[in-house]
Design a protein around this motif. Sequence first.
Motif, PDB file in Angstrom:
ATOM      1  N   ALA A   1      56.314  45.522  27.706  1.00  0.00           N
ATOM      2  CA  ALA A   1      55.431  45.427  26.937  1.00  0.00           C
ATOM      3  C   ALA A   1      54.086  45.879  27.975  1.00  0.00           C
ATOM      4  CB  ALA A   1      55.276  44.848  26.293  1.00  0.00           C
TER       5      ALA A   1
ATOM      6  N   ILE B   1      47.964  46.606  21.986  1.00  0.00           N
ATOM      7  CA  ILE B   1      48.419  46.371  21.148  1.00  0.00           C
ATOM      8  C   ILE B   1      49.488  47.643  20.766  1.00  0.00           C
ATOM      9  CG2 ILE B   1      48.653  45.353  18.694  1.00  0.00           C
ATOM     10  CD1 ILE B   1      46.918  43.118  19.337  1.00  0.00           C
TER      11      ILE B   1
ATOM     12  N   ALA C   1      51.076  49.137  23.606  1.00  0.00           N
ATOM     13  CA  ALA C   1      52.273  48.427  23.941  1.00  0.00           C
ATOM     14  C   ALA C   1      53.373  47.053  23.178  1.00  0.00           C
ATOM     15  CB  ALA C   1      51.380  46.588  24.487  1.00  0.00           C
ATOM     16  N   THR C   2      53.145  48.274  22.059  1.00  0.00           N
ATOM     17  CA  THR C   2      54.242  47.837  20.577  1.00  0.00           C
ATOM     18  C   THR C   2      54.761  49.344  20.872  1.00  0.00           C
ATOM     19  OG1 THR C   2      52.550  47.620  18.911  1.00  0.00           O
ATOM     20  CG2 THR C   2      55.103  47.692  18.172  1.00  0.00           C
TER      21      THR C   2
ATOM     22  N   TYR D   1      46.766  39.314  28.383  1.00  0.00           N
ATOM     23  CA  TYR D   1      47.538  39.739  28.162  1.00  0.00           C
ATOM     24  C   TYR D   1      49.524  39.049  28.289  1.00  0.00           C
ATOM     25  CZ  TYR D   1      45.028  43.487  25.551  1.00  0.00           C
ATOM     26  OH  TYR D   1      44.400  43.831  24.993  1.00  0.00           O
TER      27      TYR D   1
ATOM     28  N   THR E   1      54.511  41.908  20.972  1.00  0.00           N
ATOM     29  CA  THR E   1      53.666  42.618  20.994  1.00  0.00           C
ATOM     30  C   THR E   1      52.186  41.908  19.265  1.00  0.00           C
ATOM     31  OG1 THR E   1      54.179  44.322  19.551  1.00  0.00           O
ATOM     32  CG2 THR E   1      53.892  44.988  21.858  1.00  0.00           C
TER      33      THR E   1
END
Length: 288
Positions: free
Chosen positions: A46, A61, A64-65, A119, A186
Amino acid sequence: MDLLDYAFMQRALIAAALVGLTAPAIGTYLVQRRQAIMGDGIGHVAMTGVALGFLLNTSPIWMATLVAVVGAVGMELIRSRGKTSGDIALAMLFYGGMAGGVMIINLAPGGSTANLTSYLFGSITTVSAEDTVTAAVLAVFVIAVTVGLRRQLFAVCQDEEFARVTGLPVRFLNLLMAVTAAVTVTVAMRIVGLLLVSAMMVIPVAAAQRVTRGFTATLSLAMLIGVLVSLSGTAATYYVNAPSGGAIVLLAIAVFVVMTAVSTPLARRRARAARAAEEVCTRDGVTV
């Protein structure tokens, strides 16, 4: 409580509660099938998605998902082949994701590895309203899968061959678990951080297993523990100015230690009761 007077803390506590629910929910299945390390691997992958979000000037986000889902599906496909070389392929995927994230973030305009810190380890001050809404949407999906399909997922985790014989779509359910784990990573990364999210998938479950027997009881207690430590850890970091992820994980470990201390005498008492019952049955000529 003065911390509730601040909008950023309200958002952080909501996100923390979502993390506490979702991470142990999917983690219960991963622990059941001895894949506890999967969350850590997805977290590494991710990182590339977060970096791409900065590079493309889009939501880190959601990016990353997307990347985490692709990576998780790849991990599941490698696992299902069952070849010895699978371990090497997974290791390359894990560390390639981390290295890719570091390299890509430096290509982003004004980017640096410092941008990844919140993160990696979580930060309550950086949880935006958009992050909270995104986490809530993703959390609904995770809970719907882990609770709504708990019978089917448990059957697959317990015995894939038996589940296949009964007619369950084993391949689909395995991929669904992988995707759900990726989504959970995430959801958690803004509060717990990518490097610590695996701990929240495992430790509350391990703690719950110390005092429960049935799968449903373990799932429920693990989610309760997850919510409590997530809220407590997030609130604590407001006062001590520390990374939220570290505080949450340390609290989860503390709960595990307490549960272990409580379960030990209970286990001994149950063992003595079982031996006494067996002796009574043997004396009375009853077969057990």
